[in-house]
Design an enzyme around this catalytic site. Sequence first.
Site, PDB file in Angstrom:
ATOM      1  CE  LYS A 263    -105.487  -8.221  64.617  1.00 24.45           C
ATOM      2  NZ  LYS A 263    -105.695  -8.060  63.327  1.00 24.45           N
TER       3      LYS A 263
ATOM      4  CE  LYS B 234     -95.739 -14.398  63.743  1.00 21.48           C
ATOM      5  NZ  LYS B 234     -96.415 -14.478  63.265  1.00 21.48           N
TER       6      LYS B 234
ATOM      7  CE  LYS C 136     -96.126  -3.487  63.158  1.00 22.54           C
ATOM      8  NZ  LYS C 136     -96.607  -2.640  64.335  1.00 22.54           N
TER       9      LYS C 136
END
Length: 835
Positions: A605, A697, A700
Amino acid sequence: MSDAFFAALQIPNLFRRLLAEGALNSAFVPAWLRVRERDGPRGARRFGERVLGATFALLGAMVLALVVFAPTFVTVLAPGFDRGGARFDAASQFLRLAAPYVAIAGLVAVAAAILNASGRVAAAAYGIVVFNAVMLAAAAWVLWSGAAAFAGTVLVLAVVAAGLAQLALVGAAALRMPQCPRRMTLGRSRDVRALFAKALPGVVAGGMAQLTLMGGLMVASSQPAAVSWLYYSYRLYELPLGIAATSIAAAIVPAIVVGVRGGDHAVIAGVQARGVEMALALALPAALGLALLAHPIAASLFERAAFGPSDSTAVAAALVAMAAGLPGHVLEKALGAIAFAREDTRTPMLAGLAGLAAALAAALYLFPRHGHVGVAAAIAVSGWVGATLLGIVLARRRWLLLARDCARPSAGSKRHWRGSRLAAPRAWRAPVCWRSKSAPDWRFMARRCTRLASRGWAIFPPCCADDDPRALRRAVPSWHVAAAMRRGVGAMAFKQLVFSGVQPSGNLHLGNYLGAIVKFVALQARHDCIYCVVDLHAITVWQDPAELARATREVAAAFIACGIDAKKHIVFNQSQVAEHAELAWIFNCIARLGWLNRMTQFKEKAGKDRENASVGLYAYPTLMAADILAYRATHVPVGEDQKQHLELARDVAQKFNNDYAASIAARTGEAAFFPLPEPLIQGPATRVMSLRDGAKKMSKSDPSDYSRINLTDDADAIAQKIRKAKTDPEPLPSEEKGLETRPEADNLVGIFAALAERTRADVLRDFGGAQFSAFKAALVDLAVARLAPIGAQMQRLARDAAYIDAVLADGARRARIIAADTMASVKDIVGLVRS
């Protein structure tokens, strides 16, 4: 040749019995659990490395002695062999070739003991199967090739090869565990010295049956072929002995240790009774079968070549005599495990030595009169003598807590326990009635075991009650015992509780539903659950305030719309319970910098610009540990991306328990304050891919809204997105293999299977050969029926923010009661002053 082979193999077999088949395990498990509780996983690994190094060094010296002094050992093992004769020379050569197996057995023993201490017994059990498979393959090769002259040499070398194969299997399983030693070290250690001080008597006790056989063979070695006859009969005798005694004893020791350390007499009584009952229920019919079928078994297995009918008769006669002692030897093993679990290895050793002395005296008396059959009868006597003495001592010490039933099992209970294992995952159904301070009712036990053996169905669960019926309100589930074996000491005291959290990331879609929320709904039927919207985790990266509030309410609405009962269970948002952040600071002081540096999710991240990442993102795992442990949750449903964080939560809990062990014991009377939470895996994970690209995958963040099905979509939107989903021109295959190179087709079939709660194979059985137009129509009907009501309910709840806020506030109030109690105890344990 066979006499020489069997005489030489006595020492490798003795070490297999002493080490690889459970004796070292019985002494190692309590010591390992104690060190792991005190020093954590790293301390347990160091302890294992020292044990491994010391074991290998001692056994390496033994191997050298066997090679150098082989003739001397043969003289002791078979005094009836003529020194310098063919049998003597062959036995000496075979012993030298088999000597390396002694060191291999030590490595196998330590690896198997580590697995057993963690509640993972399958690999060690299959290791014995692999060992025997290699031996059978070698024997088959000898028969096929006709190399009878070299049969002894081939089979002795096969023993070493079989040991290496066993080591490969057991060692590979152990190396997958983080606590497993990666090297061998030598050095002074009080724990290792204490282990070997306790292990030596246990090793002697565990190998008493083999020592008894060795004594019998020494007495019978002067009679031609008697060594072979006794060895053949004992090998047949060892099969039920290993199944009914060695394996059960190895399996129940860790569970009894947990009960002893936690002071849970219900668990102790239940596990001990189930172990004894299961052992006897297997031993009684096995003994009867060996006695009645001894001659047919011996003739069918061994009667060929030089082994004639007279040899079959001799082996059968010895087997009948030995069979009379099988229940005694089995009972001695089971009772010995009870003593080993309490770290008393001396009592089983003394009882076994008494049995050995009785066997030698009986052999010396019976052999001149009845030959090798008298020696076999003496071996049977040793089991009953040892079991009787051991049972008397354990009963006098009040260690022999045996649960018993007060009512017949129901028909459903019979069906459930038919074919069950020692730790089958079901709650016990029988009523409770335990006699904790009285001697065991052996007449009851005998009647029950006879009834079980005659009916042919496995043990239904024993149960127990104290003299005070309020002391134990329910019988202890056997899965609870098995889980405690994996978690370690003190785990039995923790109430079963499930905790999980979902970040308010917004735009919940089908992947979130199938991957997490649908599993949450299923869990609430069997567990007390706490479900949290982890908004503090969300702000580790910048969030728009208005969007964060909306997304938090959306996740709560999804919980409710999907079927989570917010009244029976707890649903709240993390920021309303301040104890999460407060406990996270305590854990920041417990966790080590190196632990956090290994977290791969932070690296992913933060990316290359880690210097600009927030401290919150770096310390995310300690806050997650606080989320779970603020409620002392025992189980956490997690995905692949969170498994590493849960492992860190376990490490933090273990280190807290170790660092403040004295303070915890003084204030709570318990060995541990925090449980070590277990990952809860509910079947295979459902991985939902994009409707526009089967290799990506569902997310959103994808710019195309047609790539996902949002939980807020209505029926028309769901139908339109499925009809426009990317496919290929080929019809659906009839087997799963046909989906391997077709990611879009595989994704749609997987979605159908997950929504219908079926397997992919079932779906393809119905739609194999069909065109996608027909399959998509069926998928639209299924998805609309399953998801449209959820979307409608979420949209209705989204318009009623006051209701969602009230649900979250009520959940936070109930959660705060639990978390505040935990935090108050933590402050007292740590030494923080509360006014």
